[in-house]
Design a protein around this motif. Structure first.
Motif, PDB file in Angstrom:
ATOM      1  N   ARG A  38       0.791  -1.308   0.093  1.00 48.16           N
ATOM      2  CA  ARG A  38      -0.269   0.376  -0.255  1.00 48.16           C
ATOM      3  C   ARG A  38       0.372   1.320   0.380  1.00 48.16           C
ATOM      4  N   SER A  39       1.549   1.239   0.379  1.00 48.01           N
ATOM      5  CA  SER A  39       3.227   2.524   0.162  1.00 48.01           C
ATOM      6  C   SER A  39       3.549   2.617  -0.683  1.00 48.01           C
ATOM      7  N   GLU A  40       3.031   1.677  -2.064  1.00 45.38           N
ATOM      8  CA  GLU A  40       3.798   2.228  -2.968  1.00 45.38           C
ATOM      9  C   GLU A  40       3.061   1.618  -4.280  1.00 45.38           C
ATOM     10  N   ARG A  41       1.261   1.355  -3.600  1.00 46.27           N
ATOM     11  CA  ARG A  41       0.563   1.499  -4.455  1.00 46.27           C
ATOM     12  C   ARG A  41      -1.210   2.216  -3.620  1.00 46.27           C
ATOM     13  N   SER A  42      -2.137   2.303  -4.590  1.00 48.11           N
ATOM     14  CA  SER A  42      -2.767   2.763  -3.798  1.00 48.11           C
ATOM     15  C   SER A  42      -4.045   1.743  -4.212  1.00 48.11           C
ATOM     16  N   LEU A  43      -4.596   0.852  -3.260  1.00 55.57           N
ATOM     17  CA  LEU A  43      -5.524  -0.722  -3.289  1.00 55.57           C
ATOM     18  C   LEU A  43      -6.339  -0.060  -2.728  1.00 55.57           C
ATOM     19  N   ASN A  44      -7.914  -0.579  -3.102  1.00 51.51           N
ATOM     20  CA  ASN A  44      -9.095  -0.296  -2.743  1.00 51.51           C
ATOM     21  C   ASN A  44      -9.258  -1.523  -1.955  1.00 51.51           C
ATOM     22  N   ASN A  45     -10.492  -1.700  -1.111  1.00 52.74           N
ATOM     23  CA  ASN A  45     -11.111  -2.904  -0.352  1.00 52.74           C
ATOM     24  C   ASN A  45     -10.816  -4.219  -0.582  1.00 52.74           C
ATOM     25  N   VAL A  46     -11.772  -4.200  -1.785  1.00 58.05           N
ATOM     26  CA  VAL A  46     -11.621  -5.763  -2.474  1.00 58.05           C
ATOM     27  C   VAL A  46     -10.063  -5.724  -2.907  1.00 58.05           C
ATOM     28  N   GLU A  47      -9.305  -5.257  -3.668  1.00 55.75           N
ATOM     29  CA  GLU A  47      -7.919  -5.022  -4.073  1.00 55.75           C
ATOM     30  C   GLU A  47      -7.097  -5.945  -2.750  1.00 55.75           C
ATOM     31  N   ALA A  48      -7.325  -5.387  -1.708  1.00 50.70           N
ATOM     32  CA  ALA A  48      -6.444  -5.146  -0.079  1.00 50.70           C
ATOM     33  C   ALA A  48      -7.089  -7.088   0.012  1.00 50.70           C
ATOM     34  N   ASP A  49      -7.953  -7.431   0.253  1.00 47.27           N
ATOM     35  CA  ASP A  49      -8.551  -8.520   0.723  1.00 47.27           C
ATOM     36  C   ASP A  49      -8.312  -9.575  -0.015  1.00 47.27           C
ATOM     37  N   ILE A  50      -8.803  -9.008  -1.257  1.00 48.83           N
ATOM     38  CA  ILE A  50      -7.259 -10.745  -2.108  1.00 48.83           C
ATOM     39  C   ILE A  50      -6.399 -10.484  -1.894  1.00 48.83           C
ATOM     40  N   LEU A  51      -5.304  -9.628  -1.990  1.00 49.12           N
ATOM     41  CA  LEU A  51      -4.037  -9.495  -1.463  1.00 49.12           C
ATOM     42  C   LEU A  51      -3.243  -9.661  -0.186  1.00 49.12           C
ATOM     43  N   THR A  52      -4.503  -9.435   0.695  1.00 46.09           N
ATOM     44  CA  THR A  52      -3.762 -10.298   2.094  1.00 46.09           C
ATOM     45  C   THR A  52      -4.145 -11.612   1.772  1.00 46.09           C
ATOM     46  N   ASP A  53      -5.696 -12.531   1.417  1.00 44.39           N
ATOM     47  CA  ASP A  53      -5.186 -14.123   0.952  1.00 44.39           C
ATOM     48  C   ASP A  53      -4.388 -14.157   0.465  1.00 44.39           C
ATOM     49  N   TYR A  54      -4.050 -14.050  -0.562  1.00 39.49           N
ATOM     50  CA  TYR A  54      -2.667 -15.088  -1.287  1.00 39.49           C
ATOM     51  C   TYR A  54      -1.927 -14.719  -0.304  1.00 39.49           C
TER      52      TYR A  54
END
Length: 71
Positions: A38-54
């Motif tokens: 997130r410090s390098e790229r803006s993420l919406n909540n859905v993207e953040a959830d998907i990335l967290t799971d990954y």
């Protein structure tokens, strides 16, 4: 998750693997990595959830990469 996001994530892991805090528990480490992304790229909540799971599914590999760097 988009291929671009995957490449950016693994590039971040590769660049920071020497500084990945291996003493953190899995949830804390996943959040640490997410904050780095997130410090390098803006993420919406859905993207953040998907990335967290990954991230959570790849933590053993990430820890192995970081340990190899430390050796």
């Amino acid at each position: 998750m988009s291929p671009i996001m995957l490449r950016q994530f693994w590039s971040l892991v590769e660049m920071t693997r020497a500084s990945i805090p291996l003493t953190m528990d899995d949830p804390s480490l996943a959040q640490w990595l997410l904050r780095r992304v997130r410090s390098e790229r803006s993420l919406n909540n859905v993207e953040a959830d998907i990335l967290t799971d990954y991230i959570r599914s790849r933590l053993p590999l990430i820890r192995d990469l970081a340990q190899d760097q430390a050796c």
